[in-house]
Design an enzyme around this catalytic site. Structure first.
Site, PDB file in Angstrom:
ATOM      1  CG  ASP A  27      44.504 -37.876  91.080  1.00  0.00           C
ATOM      2  OD1 ASP A  27      43.372 -38.314  91.066  1.00  0.00           O
ATOM      3  OD2 ASP A  27      45.504 -38.610  90.495  1.00  0.00           O
ATOM      4  N   GLY A  28      44.592 -33.959  92.973  1.00  0.00           N
ATOM      5  CA  GLY A  28      44.659 -32.727  93.962  1.00  0.00           C
ATOM      6  C   GLY A  28      43.457 -32.202  94.736  1.00  0.00           C
TER       7      GLY A  28
ATOM      8  CB  THR B 116      50.405 -44.525  90.908  1.00  0.00           C
ATOM      9  OG1 THR B 116      49.467 -43.942  91.534  1.00  0.00           O
ATOM     10  CG2 THR B 116      50.205 -45.975  91.185  1.00  0.00           C
TER      11      THR B 116
END
Length: 265
Positions: free
Chosen positions: A54-55, A165
């Site tokens: 996700d980074g 989230t």
């Protein structure tokens, strides 16, 4: 936020730009994909393909912030909430059938204790964090009205639905549906008021944090991966003039993933 089938008019040989994290498996996959599909600079691409976690997706979205170019993520990380499953031989087919989700980031503008101004865009959240052992003390205003005269805590954040989230959920903030047009205002380890759990705000709310006693109790502001030290105040609002586009495989759109996340034990 908008979501739906991607209207991308892809040719048989679309221009792709590949970005990869430093993980060896992501680097190896990136080389294979570049050999198969070619590689162009980000500004010349029809689609940016981000390989990693996700980074890496956040890094790619920041790279295309002013271009309107969509990003398709492939998971070679640990969580990969914003990513798709690996697809190499049939990548173009996946891109043609992908569903597009469009989001607006947050814009943070503020001042440090020396009077220096700063500005940044954040896709997930803007958070204020204490810099020392001293608890941060922060005044919170919404739309020009003081709503909490003093929050004593490790910090506080404003999170978007797309970012709800992530750090927000870890701080026990609410998970927000993508179409909810809301923001989460979430304290981080609140000490006083002890029972305050935060607030849900309209997406067009304007939030201001004023740091109380900033020299004695220094606080930093973090917008995704950008940090600003020793801040005095920061204003946060949705950047409605900036749109970012993410592509997801059929049936795995971000809105569905966020809904599923709310039912996880």
């Amino acid at each position: 936020m908008e979501t739906g089938v991607s209207p991308l008019p892809l040719s048989d040989t679309p221009s792709l730009s590949f970005m990869a994290s430093n993980r060896p498996d992501a680097q190896d996959a990136c080389k294979r994909l570049q050999d198969r599909y070619g590689n162009v600079p980000v500004g010349d691409a029809d689609i940016v393909v981000a390989l990693g976690g996700d980074g890496m997706m956040l890094e790619a979205l920041h790279a295309v912030m002013d271009t309107g170019i969509p990003v398709y993520g492939i998971n070679y990380g640990s969580v990969g909430f914003l990513m798709n499953n690996p697809a190499e031989s049939d990548l173009i087919d996946h891109l043609r059938r992908a569903e597009k989700t469009s989001i607006h980031p947050l814009r943070a503008t503020g001042t440090d204790i020396r009077g220096n101004r700063f500005s940044a865009l954040a896709i997930n959240e803007v958070s204020l964090l204490r810099e020392t052992r001293q608890t941060a003390k922060i005044q919170i205003s919404v739309d020009g009205r003081i709503r909490l005269a003093e929050l004593a805590a490790d910090g506080v954040m404003v999170a978007t639905p797309a970012g709800s989230t992530a750090y927000n959920a870890s701080a026990h903030g609410p998970i927000l549906p993508l179409g909810s047009r809301t923001l989460a205002l979430t304290p981080i380890s609140a000490f006083r008021p002890r029972r305050w759990r935060g607030a849900l705000l309209s997406h067009d709310s304007k939030v201001r944090f004023d740091v109380l006693s900033p020299e004695e109790r220094p606080v930093s502001a973090v917008a995704d991966n950008q940090e600003f030290r020793d801040i005095a105040s920061v204003d946060i609002e949705e950047a409605a003039d900036v749109s970012l586009h993410m592509l997801f495989d059929e049936g795995r759109a971000l809105g569905e993933r966020i809904l599923i996340e709310q039912f996880q034990a």
